[in-house]
Design a protein around this motif. Sequence first.
Motif, PDB file in Angstrom:
ATOM      1  N   MET A 101       2.518  -0.031 -18.939  1.00 31.78           N
ATOM      2  CA  MET A 101       1.393   0.357 -17.988  1.00 31.78           C
ATOM      3  C   MET A 101       1.360  -0.259 -16.894  1.00 31.78           C
ATOM      4  SD  MET A 101      -2.419   1.197 -18.616  1.00 31.78           S
ATOM      5  CE  MET A 101      -1.830   2.585 -20.774  1.00 31.78           C
ATOM      6  N   VAL A 102       1.188   0.321 -15.761  1.00 25.95           N
ATOM      7  CA  VAL A 102       0.678  -0.370 -14.086  1.00 25.95           C
ATOM      8  C   VAL A 102      -0.751  -0.416 -14.632  1.00 25.95           C
ATOM      9  CG1 VAL A 102       0.980  -0.700 -11.403  1.00 25.95           C
ATOM     10  CG2 VAL A 102       3.155   0.153 -13.408  1.00 25.95           C
ATOM     11  N   GLU A 103      -1.479  -0.944 -14.172  1.00 26.06           N
ATOM     12  CA  GLU A 103      -2.422  -1.671 -14.357  1.00 26.06           C
ATOM     13  C   GLU A 103      -4.111  -1.705 -12.950  1.00 26.06           C
ATOM     14  OE1 GLU A 103      -4.304  -3.505 -17.151  1.00 26.06           O
ATOM     15  OE2 GLU A 103      -3.268  -1.875 -19.110  1.00 26.06           O
ATOM     16  N   HIS A 104      -2.624  -2.055 -11.634  1.00 22.66           N
ATOM     17  CA  HIS A 104      -3.382  -2.906 -10.909  1.00 22.66           C
ATOM     18  C   HIS A 104      -1.764  -3.106  -9.579  1.00 22.66           C
ATOM     19  CE1 HIS A 104      -6.436  -4.760 -12.614  1.00 22.66           C
ATOM     20  NE2 HIS A 104      -5.452  -5.213 -13.721  1.00 22.66           N
ATOM     21  N   ARG A 105      -2.737  -2.130  -8.481  1.00 21.91           N
ATOM     22  CA  ARG A 105      -1.981  -2.118  -6.934  1.00 21.91           C
ATOM     23  C   ARG A 105      -0.965  -3.438  -7.060  1.00 21.91           C
ATOM     24  NH1 ARG A 105      -0.990   2.766  -4.822  1.00 21.91           N
ATOM     25  NH2 ARG A 105      -0.838   3.036  -2.982  1.00 21.91           N
ATOM     26  N   ASN A 106      -1.395  -4.454  -7.233  1.00 14.63           N
ATOM     27  CA  ASN A 106       0.133  -4.843  -6.919  1.00 14.63           C
ATOM     28  C   ASN A 106       0.967  -5.570  -7.804  1.00 14.63           C
ATOM     29  OD1 ASN A 106      -1.858  -6.194  -9.071  1.00 14.63           O
ATOM     30  ND2 ASN A 106      -1.869  -8.673  -7.673  1.00 14.63           N
ATOM     31  N   GLU A 107       1.034  -4.779  -8.825  1.00 11.89           N
ATOM     32  CA  GLU A 107       1.892  -4.904 -10.048  1.00 11.89           C
ATOM     33  C   GLU A 107       2.755  -3.342  -9.819  1.00 11.89           C
ATOM     34  OE1 GLU A 107      -0.191  -3.889 -13.909  1.00 11.89           O
ATOM     35  OE2 GLU A 107      -0.827  -6.363 -14.309  1.00 11.89           O
ATOM     36  N   ARG A 108       2.210  -2.946  -8.886  1.00  8.99           N
ATOM     37  CA  ARG A 108       3.199  -1.443  -8.790  1.00  8.99           C
ATOM     38  C   ARG A 108       3.644  -2.059  -7.504  1.00  8.99           C
ATOM     39  NH1 ARG A 108       1.972   4.390  -7.038  1.00  8.99           N
ATOM     40  NH2 ARG A 108       3.774   4.996  -5.694  1.00  8.99           N
ATOM     41  N   GLN A 109       3.281  -2.668  -6.566  1.00  8.40           N
ATOM     42  CA  GLN A 109       3.966  -3.409  -5.752  1.00  8.40           C
ATOM     43  C   GLN A 109       5.440  -4.094  -5.773  1.00  8.40           C
ATOM     44  OE1 GLN A 109       0.863  -4.827  -3.021  1.00  8.40           O
ATOM     45  NE2 GLN A 109       0.357  -2.951  -1.936  1.00  8.40           N
ATOM     46  N   ARG A 110       4.670  -4.944  -6.939  1.00 10.14           N
ATOM     47  CA  ARG A 110       5.690  -5.484  -7.420  1.00 10.14           C
ATOM     48  C   ARG A 110       7.157  -5.397  -8.235  1.00 10.14           C
ATOM     49  NH1 ARG A 110       2.350  -9.254  -9.417  1.00 10.14           N
ATOM     50  NH2 ARG A 110       2.398  -8.412 -11.461  1.00 10.14           N
ATOM     51  N   LEU A 111       6.990  -5.025  -9.114  1.00  8.27           N
ATOM     52  CA  LEU A 111       7.827  -3.947  -9.465  1.00  8.27           C
ATOM     53  C   LEU A 111       8.558  -3.522  -8.496  1.00  8.27           C
ATOM     54  CD1 LEU A 111       5.902  -2.213 -12.493  1.00  8.27           C
ATOM     55  CD2 LEU A 111       7.864  -4.168 -12.950  1.00  8.27           C
ATOM     56  N   ALA A 112       8.237  -2.472  -7.650  1.00 13.04           N
ATOM     57  CA  ALA A 112       8.662  -1.488  -6.296  1.00 13.04           C
ATOM     58  C   ALA A 112       9.566  -2.753  -5.810  1.00 13.04           C
ATOM     59  CB  ALA A 112       7.954  -1.469  -5.705  1.00 13.04           C
ATOM     60  N   GLY A 113       9.167  -3.836  -5.338  1.00 18.53           N
ATOM     61  CA  GLY A 113      10.241  -4.655  -4.909  1.00 18.53           C
ATOM     62  C   GLY A 113      10.983  -5.229  -5.863  1.00 18.53           C
ATOM     63  N   ALA A 114      10.592  -6.032  -6.946  1.00 17.23           N
ATOM     64  CA  ALA A 114      11.739  -6.418  -8.023  1.00 17.23           C
ATOM     65  C   ALA A 114      13.062  -5.461  -7.728  1.00 17.23           C
ATOM     66  CB  ALA A 114      10.934  -6.395  -9.495  1.00 17.23           C
ATOM     67  N   ILE A 115      12.795  -4.094  -8.039  1.00 10.19           N
ATOM     68  CA  ILE A 115      13.818  -3.150  -8.049  1.00 10.19           C
ATOM     69  C   ILE A 115      14.292  -2.586  -6.659  1.00 10.19           C
ATOM     70  CG2 ILE A 115      13.502  -2.550 -10.260  1.00 10.19           C
ATOM     71  CD1 ILE A 115      12.012   0.184  -9.447  1.00 10.19           C
ATOM     72  N   GLY A 116      13.124  -2.880  -5.160  1.00 11.46           N
ATOM     73  CA  GLY A 116      14.287  -2.467  -4.117  1.00 11.46           C
ATOM     74  C   GLY A 116      14.076  -1.148  -3.929  1.00 11.46           C
ATOM     75  N   VAL A 117      13.069  -0.479  -4.603  1.00  4.96           N
ATOM     76  CA  VAL A 117      12.743   1.359  -4.674  1.00  4.96           C
ATOM     77  C   VAL A 117      11.277   1.458  -4.108  1.00  4.96           C
ATOM     78  CG1 VAL A 117      15.225   2.000  -4.664  1.00  4.96           C
ATOM     79  CG2 VAL A 117      13.338   2.193  -6.777  1.00  4.96           C
ATOM     80  N   ASP A 118      10.736   2.717  -3.640  1.00  3.81           N
ATOM     81  CA  ASP A 118       9.562   3.046  -4.178  1.00  3.81           C
ATOM     82  C   ASP A 118       9.475   3.299  -5.274  1.00  3.81           C
ATOM     83  OD1 ASP A 118       9.067   1.998  -1.033  1.00  3.81           O
ATOM     84  OD2 ASP A 118       9.340   3.829  -0.479  1.00  3.81           O
ATOM     85  N   LEU A 119       8.178   3.463  -5.487  1.00  2.00           N
ATOM     86  CA  LEU A 119       8.319   4.262  -7.090  1.00  2.00           C
ATOM     87  C   LEU A 119       7.070   5.512  -6.822  1.00  2.00           C
ATOM     88  CD1 LEU A 119       7.050   0.742  -9.252  1.00  2.00           C
ATOM     89  CD2 LEU A 119       8.993   1.704  -9.063  1.00  2.00           C
ATOM     90  N   THR A 120       7.150   6.197  -8.450  1.00  4.85           N
ATOM     91  CA  THR A 120       6.089   7.249  -7.892  1.00  4.85           C
ATOM     92  C   THR A 120       6.032   7.079  -9.782  1.00  4.85           C
ATOM     93  OG1 THR A 120       8.235   8.957  -7.064  1.00  4.85           O
ATOM     94  CG2 THR A 120       6.553   9.828  -7.959  1.00  4.85           C
ATOM     95  N   VAL A 121       4.131   6.943  -9.498  1.00  6.98           N
ATOM     96  CA  VAL A 121       3.532   6.701 -11.292  1.00  6.98           C
ATOM     97  C   VAL A 121       2.996   7.425 -11.338  1.00  6.98           C
ATOM     98  CG1 VAL A 121       1.961   4.749 -11.414  1.00  6.98           C
ATOM     99  CG2 VAL A 121       3.334   4.152 -10.054  1.00  6.98           C
ATOM    100  N   CYS A 122       3.422   8.027 -11.849  1.00 11.48           N
ATOM    101  CA  CYS A 122       2.645   9.134 -13.281  1.00 11.48           C
ATOM    102  C   CYS A 122       1.741   8.753 -13.767  1.00 11.48           C
ATOM    103  CB  CYS A 122       3.515  10.131 -13.921  1.00 11.48           C
ATOM    104  SG  CYS A 122       2.412  11.481 -14.671  1.00 11.48           S
ATOM    105  N   SER A 123       0.041   9.239 -14.507  1.00 10.86           N
ATOM    106  CA  SER A 123      -0.572   8.720 -15.197  1.00 10.86           C
ATOM    107  C   SER A 123      -0.258  10.251 -16.395  1.00 10.86           C
ATOM    108  CB  SER A 123      -1.908   8.804 -15.063  1.00 10.86           C
ATOM    109  OG  SER A 123      -2.413   7.693 -14.209  1.00 10.86           O
ATOM    110  N   LEU A 124       0.222  10.039 -17.639  1.00 13.19           N
ATOM    111  CA  LEU A 124       0.241  11.505 -18.252  1.00 13.19           C
ATOM    112  C   LEU A 124      -1.273  11.032 -19.636  1.00 13.19           C
ATOM    113  CD1 LEU A 124       4.026  11.387 -20.259  1.00 13.19           C
ATOM    114  CD2 LEU A 124       2.717  12.817 -18.778  1.00 13.19           C
TER     115      LEU A 124
END
Length: 91
Positions: A1-24
Amino acid sequence: MVEHRNERQRLAGAIGVDLTVCSLRAELPVIHQRLTHRHNSEPEASQWHLDRSAQPDGIPSRAAVDDFSIDATTRSALDAAVSVIRAANWQ
């Protein structure tokens, strides 16, 4: 689970693509029913998940990490997946 905006940015940077995040999202009694069924042979895991299940509520919306959310309370897994694909424009 991505709980903070900086985690989202760090994950996107690690895999080299923009992420699409959906909350179920689902109503808590439904979540508890699903967790109990899923972990019926693992009492310790079941209890851990049940205890944790209410904690994440609201985290993605407060942190603004999700692009959209899907209410999965009454949806099957397949219907929820189709809803995510449509909302993300992946079809």
